[in-house]
Design a protein around this motif. Structure first.
Motif, PDB file in Angstrom:
ATOM      1  N   GLU A   6       0.812  -1.223   0.000  1.00 59.53           N
ATOM      2  CA  GLU A   6       0.000   0.000   0.000  1.00 59.53           C
ATOM      3  C   GLU A   6       0.843   1.271   0.000  1.00 59.53           C
ATOM      4  O   GLU A   6       0.551   2.191  -0.777  1.00 59.53           O
ATOM      5  CB  GLU A   6      -0.963  -0.006   1.186  1.00 59.53           C
ATOM      6  CG  GLU A   6      -1.951   1.141   1.143  1.00 59.53           C
ATOM      7  CD  GLU A   6      -3.063   0.992   2.168  1.00 59.53           C
ATOM      8  OE1 GLU A   6      -3.983   1.828   2.156  1.00 59.53           O
ATOM      9  OE2 GLU A   6      -3.007   0.036   2.965  1.00 59.53           O
ATOM     10  N   PRO A   7       1.906   1.384   0.820  1.00 65.17           N
ATOM     11  CA  PRO A   7       2.726   2.605   0.753  1.00 65.17           C
ATOM     12  C   PRO A   7       3.349   2.819  -0.629  1.00 65.17           C
ATOM     13  O   PRO A   7       3.406   3.949  -1.114  1.00 65.17           O
ATOM     14  CB  PRO A   7       3.797   2.369   1.823  1.00 65.17           C
ATOM     15  CG  PRO A   7       3.184   1.395   2.759  1.00 65.17           C
ATOM     16  CD  PRO A   7       2.345   0.493   1.904  1.00 65.17           C
ATOM     17  N   ARG A   8       3.802   1.721  -1.258  1.00 68.06           N
ATOM     18  CA  ARG A   8       4.383   1.832  -2.602  1.00 68.06           C
ATOM     19  C   ARG A   8       3.325   2.285  -3.604  1.00 68.06           C
ATOM     20  O   ARG A   8       3.576   3.167  -4.432  1.00 68.06           O
ATOM     21  CB  ARG A   8       4.980   0.485  -3.024  1.00 68.06           C
ATOM     22  CG  ARG A   8       5.577   0.476  -4.428  1.00 68.06           C
ATOM     23  CD  ARG A   8       6.108  -0.899  -4.784  1.00 68.06           C
ATOM     24  NE  ARG A   8       6.601  -0.940  -6.152  1.00 68.06           N
ATOM     25  CZ  ARG A   8       7.843  -0.648  -6.520  1.00 68.06           C
ATOM     26  NH1 ARG A   8       8.717  -0.292  -5.606  1.00 68.06           N
ATOM     27  NH2 ARG A   8       8.202  -0.711  -7.791  1.00 68.06           N
ATOM     28  N   HIS A   9       2.148   1.680  -3.536  1.00 70.20           N
ATOM     29  CA  HIS A   9       1.059   2.051  -4.438  1.00 70.20           C
ATOM     30  C   HIS A   9       0.702   3.525  -4.280  1.00 70.20           C
ATOM     31  O   HIS A   9       0.604   4.269  -5.262  1.00 70.20           O
ATOM     32  CB  HIS A   9      -0.162   1.173  -4.163  1.00 70.20           C
ATOM     33  CG  HIS A   9      -1.405   1.630  -4.856  1.00 70.20           C
ATOM     34  ND1 HIS A   9      -2.318   2.487  -4.264  1.00 70.20           N
ATOM     35  CD2 HIS A   9      -1.886   1.373  -6.093  1.00 70.20           C
ATOM     36  CE1 HIS A   9      -3.303   2.722  -5.106  1.00 70.20           C
ATOM     37  NE2 HIS A   9      -3.067   2.055  -6.220  1.00 70.20           N
ATOM     38  N   ASP A  10       0.525   3.971  -3.043  1.00 68.92           N
ATOM     39  CA  ASP A  10       0.135   5.362  -2.803  1.00 68.92           C
ATOM     40  C   ASP A  10       1.233   6.323  -3.257  1.00 68.92           C
ATOM     41  O   ASP A  10       0.949   7.402  -3.794  1.00 68.92           O
ATOM     42  CB  ASP A  10      -0.175   5.575  -1.325  1.00 68.92           C
ATOM     43  CG  ASP A  10      -1.420   4.813  -0.882  1.00 68.92           C
ATOM     44  OD1 ASP A  10      -2.174   4.351  -1.763  1.00 68.92           O
ATOM     45  OD2 ASP A  10      -1.625   4.668   0.337  1.00 68.92           O
ATOM     46  N   ALA A  11       2.496   5.938  -3.046  1.00 71.93           N
ATOM     47  CA  ALA A  11       3.604   6.781  -3.477  1.00 71.93           C
ATOM     48  C   ALA A  11       3.634   6.900  -4.999  1.00 71.93           C
ATOM     49  O   ALA A  11       3.902   7.975  -5.551  1.00 71.93           O
ATOM     50  CB  ALA A  11       4.930   6.212  -2.959  1.00 71.93           C
TER      51      ALA A  11
ATOM     52  N   VAL B 164       1.000   6.586  -7.045  1.00 76.99           N
ATOM     53  CA  VAL B 164      -0.145   7.412  -7.448  1.00 76.99           C
ATOM     54  C   VAL B 164       0.224   8.892  -7.338  1.00 76.99           C
ATOM     55  O   VAL B 164      -0.018   9.685  -8.265  1.00 76.99           O
ATOM     56  CB  VAL B 164      -1.383   7.089  -6.589  1.00 76.99           C
ATOM     57  CG1 VAL B 164      -2.485   8.116  -6.829  1.00 76.99           C
ATOM     58  CG2 VAL B 164      -1.893   5.681  -6.900  1.00 76.99           C
ATOM     59  N   ARG B 165       0.821   9.275  -6.211  1.00 82.56           N
ATOM     60  CA  ARG B 165       1.207  10.678  -6.010  1.00 82.56           C
ATOM     61  C   ARG B 165       2.293  11.088  -7.001  1.00 82.56           C
ATOM     62  O   ARG B 165       2.252  12.195  -7.569  1.00 82.56           O
ATOM     63  CB  ARG B 165       1.696  10.887  -4.577  1.00 82.56           C
ATOM     64  CG  ARG B 165       0.609  10.757  -3.522  1.00 82.56           C
ATOM     65  CD  ARG B 165       1.114  11.245  -2.171  1.00 82.56           C
ATOM     66  NE  ARG B 165       2.248  10.440  -1.707  1.00 82.56           N
ATOM     67  CZ  ARG B 165       2.134   9.377  -0.929  1.00 82.56           C
ATOM     68  NH1 ARG B 165       0.927   8.964  -0.535  1.00 82.56           N
ATOM     69  NH2 ARG B 165       3.199   8.709  -0.522  1.00 82.56           N
TER      70      ARG B 165
ATOM     71  N   CYS C   4      -2.552   3.167 -11.977  1.00 85.05           N
ATOM     72  CA  CYS C   4      -3.481   2.150 -11.496  1.00 85.05           C
ATOM     73  C   CYS C   4      -2.757   0.825 -11.306  1.00 85.05           C
ATOM     74  O   CYS C   4      -1.903   0.455 -12.114  1.00 85.05           O
ATOM     75  CB  CYS C   4      -4.628   1.931 -12.489  1.00 85.05           C
ATOM     76  SG  CYS C   4      -5.782   3.290 -12.598  1.00 85.05           S
TER      77      CYS C   4
END
Length: 292
Positions: A141-146, A148-149, A160
């Motif tokens: 999740e942290p990698r995904h959110d990073a 996206v930003r 995505c």
């Protein structure tokens, strides 16, 4: 020297946005990102033929079988105008227990939508984003959110991450494969254009079977050269009207309900304008629910 530049974040396409990014990703030659991507896989490498590539018709390389299956959805979605593999290598900062750390990333696919939006897509199996190769739990999740930003800030684009829940809903996946099979135009009988023009003038909505009855050409036949015309035999395995309908759906000229399995009773609708989408599979929806 090249390695030093890469460590400094000087990568081809770095921080490009808008038209510059679109030209670099979709119109330029495939960059060195593919070399980086291929080093980061132990899965079976595959190929997918597309009509939406950099040179219109080309083979896309995939580093996981699930990416190849996702491409059936992208290839037949009228909202997706262009598709490229491994669009660029980018460098982002990911939060860790020791603070922000620089990481590089190469997305599986770059998509350009009909409205001009650029979407970078990764497709992973559900297991692989939650567990390491040794079965230890990992937190994606942290990698995904990073990511996206980063893609939004550095490139003005959408990122995505999808898994099986995006790729394999039925009958959507089977319908997309069927559409892809019929939409490929390696061979086009001259009468297919007659069917296309017939469908444009016929009153809709109507079922596939009704449209078959109304088209001037609705069957394909064969005969030997030394046989008379009346000896022609129907090729029942080929339904030219259905094939043309599928091609026009992929082109965005016609609309069908993709949530129902395709058949002769499938209802065909006219789109309000070319490129309109009634699909339930926009690539910017249904990211992996990490909280699930």
């Amino acid at each position: 020297m090249a390695k030093k530049k890469q460590n400094e974040g000087i990568l081809p396409g770095a921080n490009m946005k808008g038209r510059d990014l679109a030209r670099f990703v979709f119109d330029g030659p495939q960059g060195p990102a593919i070399e980086t991507a291929m080093k980061d896989t132990s899965d079976k490498i595959g190929w997918f033929p597309t009509y939406k590539g950099r040179k219109h018709v080309e083979l896309l390389r995939t580093r996981r079988p699930i990416v190849q299956d996702f491409l059936y959805l992208a290839e037949t979605d009228p909202d997706v105008a262009r598709i490229v593999d491994f669009p660029l290598e980018t460098r982002f900062f990911m939060p860790t227990k020791d603070g922000l750390r620089a990481r590089s990333h190469v997305a599986d696919l770059g998509l350009r939508l009909a409205d001009g939006e650029i979407v970078f897509v990764d497709v992973q199996k559900h297991w692989h984003v939650r567990f390491s190769k040794h079965g230890r739990p990992i937190d994606w999740e942290p990698r995904h959110d990073a990511l996206v930003r980063h893609y939004r800030k550095a490139h003005g684009a959408t990122y995505c991450l999808h898994d099986e829940t995006k790729v394999y809903p039925q009958p959507l996946f089977d319908n997309a494969k069927l559409m892809c099979e019929h939409a490929r135009r390696q061979y086009m009988h001259p009468s297919y254009e007659v069917i296309r023009n017939d469908l444009r003038r016929l009153r809709l909505p109507a079922t596939v079977h009704q449209l078959m009855q109304r088209c001037t050409f609705n069957a394909q036949t064969w005969r030997y050269l030394d046989e008379p015309l009346e000896a022609a035999r129907e090729i029942r395995e080929i339904n030219p009207v259905f094939s043309v309908i599928m091609q026009m759906v992929v082109d965005g000229e016609l609309l069908v309900d993709e949530s129902r399995r395709f058949s002769l009773d499938t209802v065909v609708h006219a789109t309000p304008f070319r490129g309109a989408s009634g699909a339930i599979r926009l690539v910017t929806t249904s990211p992996i629910p990490f909280a699930a």
